[in-house]
Motif scaffolding. Structure first.
Motif, short mmCIF file in Angstrom:
data_model
loop_
_atom_site.label_atom_id
_atom_site.label_comp_id
_atom_site.label_asym_id
_atom_site.label_seq_id
_atom_site.Cartn_x
_atom_site.Cartn_y
_atom_site.Cartn_z
N LYS A 48 0.84 -1.22 0.00
CA LYS A 48 0.00 0.00 0.00
C LYS A 48 0.86 1.25 0.00
N THR A 49 1.96 1.20 0.75
CA THR A 49 2.82 2.37 0.89
C THR A 49 3.64 2.65 -0.36
N TYR A 50 4.17 1.60 -0.98
CA TYR A 50 5.17 1.82 -2.03
C TYR A 50 4.69 1.55 -3.45
N SER A 51 3.50 0.96 -3.62
CA SER A 51 3.09 0.68 -5.00
C SER A 51 1.85 1.50 -5.34
N TRP A 52 1.40 1.39 -6.57
CA TRP A 52 0.22 2.16 -6.97
C TRP A 52 -1.05 1.44 -6.53
N ASP A 53 -2.15 2.22 -6.40
CA ASP A 53 -3.38 1.72 -5.79
C ASP A 53 -3.98 0.51 -6.50
N SER A 54 -3.82 0.44 -7.81
CA SER A 54 -4.49 -0.62 -8.57
C SER A 54 -3.70 -1.92 -8.65
N ALA A 55 -2.56 -2.00 -7.98
CA ALA A 55 -1.77 -3.23 -8.03
C ALA A 55 -2.59 -4.39 -7.47
N GLN A 56 -2.52 -5.53 -8.13
CA GLN A 56 -3.28 -6.71 -7.72
C GLN A 56 -2.38 -7.64 -6.91
N VAL A 57 -2.97 -8.34 -5.93
CA VAL A 57 -2.16 -9.16 -5.03
C VAL A 57 -2.74 -10.57 -4.89
N MET A 58 -1.88 -11.58 -5.00
CA MET A 58 -2.24 -12.96 -4.67
C MET A 58 -1.57 -13.30 -3.34
N LEU A 59 -2.35 -13.81 -2.40
CA LEU A 59 -1.74 -14.33 -1.17
C LEU A 59 -1.43 -15.81 -1.42
N VAL A 60 -0.17 -16.18 -1.29
CA VAL A 60 0.25 -17.54 -1.63
C VAL A 60 0.83 -18.22 -0.38
N ALA A 61 0.23 -19.36 -0.02
CA ALA A 61 0.69 -20.14 1.13
C ALA A 61 1.53 -21.30 0.59
N ASN A 62 2.84 -21.17 0.69
CA ASN A 62 3.73 -22.14 0.05
C ASN A 62 4.10 -23.29 1.00
N LYS A 63 4.72 -24.29 0.44
CA LYS A 63 5.19 -25.51 1.12
C LYS A 63 4.01 -26.41 1.54
N ALA A 64 2.96 -26.41 0.72
CA ALA A 64 1.78 -27.21 1.02
C ALA A 64 2.08 -28.71 1.02
N ASP A 65 3.23 -29.09 0.49
CA ASP A 65 3.63 -30.51 0.54
C ASP A 65 4.03 -30.94 1.95
N MET A 66 4.33 -29.98 2.84
CA MET A 66 4.81 -30.31 4.19
C MET A 66 3.65 -30.37 5.19
N GLU A 67 2.65 -31.18 4.88
CA GLU A 67 1.42 -31.26 5.67
C GLU A 67 1.72 -31.60 7.14
N ASN A 68 2.67 -32.48 7.37
CA ASN A 68 2.98 -32.91 8.75
C ASN A 68 3.52 -31.78 9.62
N GLU A 69 4.12 -30.79 8.95
CA GLU A 69 4.69 -29.67 9.72
C GLU A 69 3.85 -28.41 9.63
N ARG A 70 2.66 -28.55 9.10
CA ARG A 70 1.78 -27.39 8.94
C ARG A 70 1.42 -26.78 10.30
N VAL A 71 1.53 -25.43 10.39
CA VAL A 71 1.06 -24.72 11.59
C VAL A 71 0.01 -23.66 11.24
N VAL A 72 -0.12 -23.36 9.95
CA VAL A 72 -1.14 -22.38 9.53
C VAL A 72 -2.18 -23.12 8.68
N SER A 73 -3.40 -23.17 9.20
CA SER A 73 -4.45 -23.92 8.49
C SER A 73 -4.87 -23.19 7.21
N THR A 74 -5.45 -23.95 6.30
CA THR A 74 -5.96 -23.35 5.06
C THR A 74 -7.01 -22.29 5.39
#
Ligand code: GTP
Ligand code: MG
Length: 228
Positions: free
Chosen positions: A130-156
Motif C-alpha cells: 500500500k505504501t510503495y506501490s500504486w493503488d491498482s496493483a493486484q495481489v495474490m496471497l500464496v501459502a507455500n510448502k503445502a507438501d509439508m502437511e505434517n509440519e503445517r502450523v497455519v491452516s488453510t
C-alpha cells in the motif's frame, strides 16, 4: 543441477537470468511487472525457478537484494510478457527491494504454512504494498510448502480468512511438488487484465460524459490500448 540464483550486483552486469529468447522477445501484446515478496525462506526464489525453469533445489541460498526472470505467456489470445522480480525477504535489503514496488502491476505475497512468523508478517507486507506501490496493483496471497502437511502450523482456513480480509485472492502452493504455481501466476495475470479493462471503461465513460480533465487524458494515453 539448476543455476545459482542471481544477485543484485549481477543485475548491473548482465542480461536477465532466463533464456535469451524470452528476455529479448519483442513479440508480445502487454508487458506486466510482477514482484514476489514475503519473509526470508518462505520459498520465493524456488517458486520463481519452478515457474520459469521448471526446476527445484532443496538447497537454501538466500537472495541478496533483488533478481528477476522473464517469461512470456499466452492468456486470452494475447501474448503477455512477465518481468518477475524476486525480492530478498531479509529485513536488511528492505530499502533496495521497496524501491522496485513502483510500477508493479501485481504481487505474489508469500508465506510458509510451516512458519507462523511468516504468516503473521503478511499484514506488514500488505502495508508495504500500500505504501510503495500504486493503488491498482493486484495481489495474490500464496501459502507455500503445502507438501509439508505434517509440519503445517497455519491452516488453510486461516489463510483464506486473512486473504478475504485483505481483499486478495488465495492459493496454497508447493514449489517443490509444482502445485498451483502456474495457477497463481495465471490468476494474477487475469485479474490484472480485468483491472485494465475496468479502468479503460471508466476512462471511456468519463470522456463521453465530458468529466475527464487534461491530466486524466494524458494518463489514459499511457495505458495499454485494450484489455486482454
Ligand atoms: P530469501 O531469498 O531469503 O527471501 O528466501 P526465499 O523466500 O527466496 O526462499 P527459497 O526459495 O530460497 O527457499 C527456502 C527453502 O525452502 C529452500 O531450502 C527451498 O528448497 C525450500 N522450499 C521452497 N519451496 C518449497 C516447497 O514448496 N516445499 C518444500 N518442502 N520446501 C520448499
Ligand atoms: Mg530468495
Amino acid at each position: 543441477m539448476s543455476e545459482a540464483p542471481r544477485r543484485f550486483y549481477d543485475l548491473q552486469m548482465s542480461s536477465p537470468s532466463t533464456s535469451k529468447n524470452d528476455a529479448t522477445d519483442q513479440n508480445f501484446d502487454y508487458m506486466f511487472k510482477l514482484l514476489i515478496i514475503g519473509n526470508s525462506a518462505v520459498g520465493k526464489t524456488s517458486f520463481l525457478f519452478r515457474y520459469a525453469d521448471d526446476s527445484f533445489t532443496s538447497a537454501f541460498v538466500s537472495t541478496v537484494g533483488i533478481d528477476f526472470k522473464v517469461k512470456t505467456v499466452q492468456r486470452n489470445n494475447k501474448r503477455v510478457k512477465l518481468q518477475i522480480w524476486d525480492t530478498a525477504g531479509q529485513e536488511r535489503y528492505r530499502t533496495i527491494t521497496t524501491a522496485y514496488y513502483r510500477g508493479a502491476m501485481g504481487f505474489i505475497l508469500m508465506y510458509d504454512i510451516t512458519n507462523e512468523d511468516s504468516f503473521n508478517a503478511v499484514q506488514d507486507w500488505a502495508t508495504q504494498i500500500k505504501t510503495y506501490s500504486w493503488d491498482s496493483a493486484q495481489v495474490m496471497l500464496v501459502a507455500n510448502k503445502a507438501d509439508m502437511e505434517n509440519e503445517r502450523v497455519v491452516s488453510t482456513e486461516r489463510g483464506e480468512e486473512l486473504a478475504r480480509q485483505l481483499g486478495f485472492d488465495f492459493f496454497e502452493t508447493s514449489a517443490k511438488e509444482n502445485l498451483n504455481v502456474s495457477a497463481s501466476f495465471d490468476r494474477l495475470v487475469d485479474v490484472i487484465c480485468d483491472k485494465m479493462a475496468e479502468s479503460l471503461e471508466e476512462s471511456a465513460q468519463a470522456a463521453s460524459t465530458g468529466t475527464q480533465n487534461l491530466h486524466d487524458v494524458g494518463q489514459s494515453e499511457n495505458k495499454p490500448p485494450c484489455s486482454c
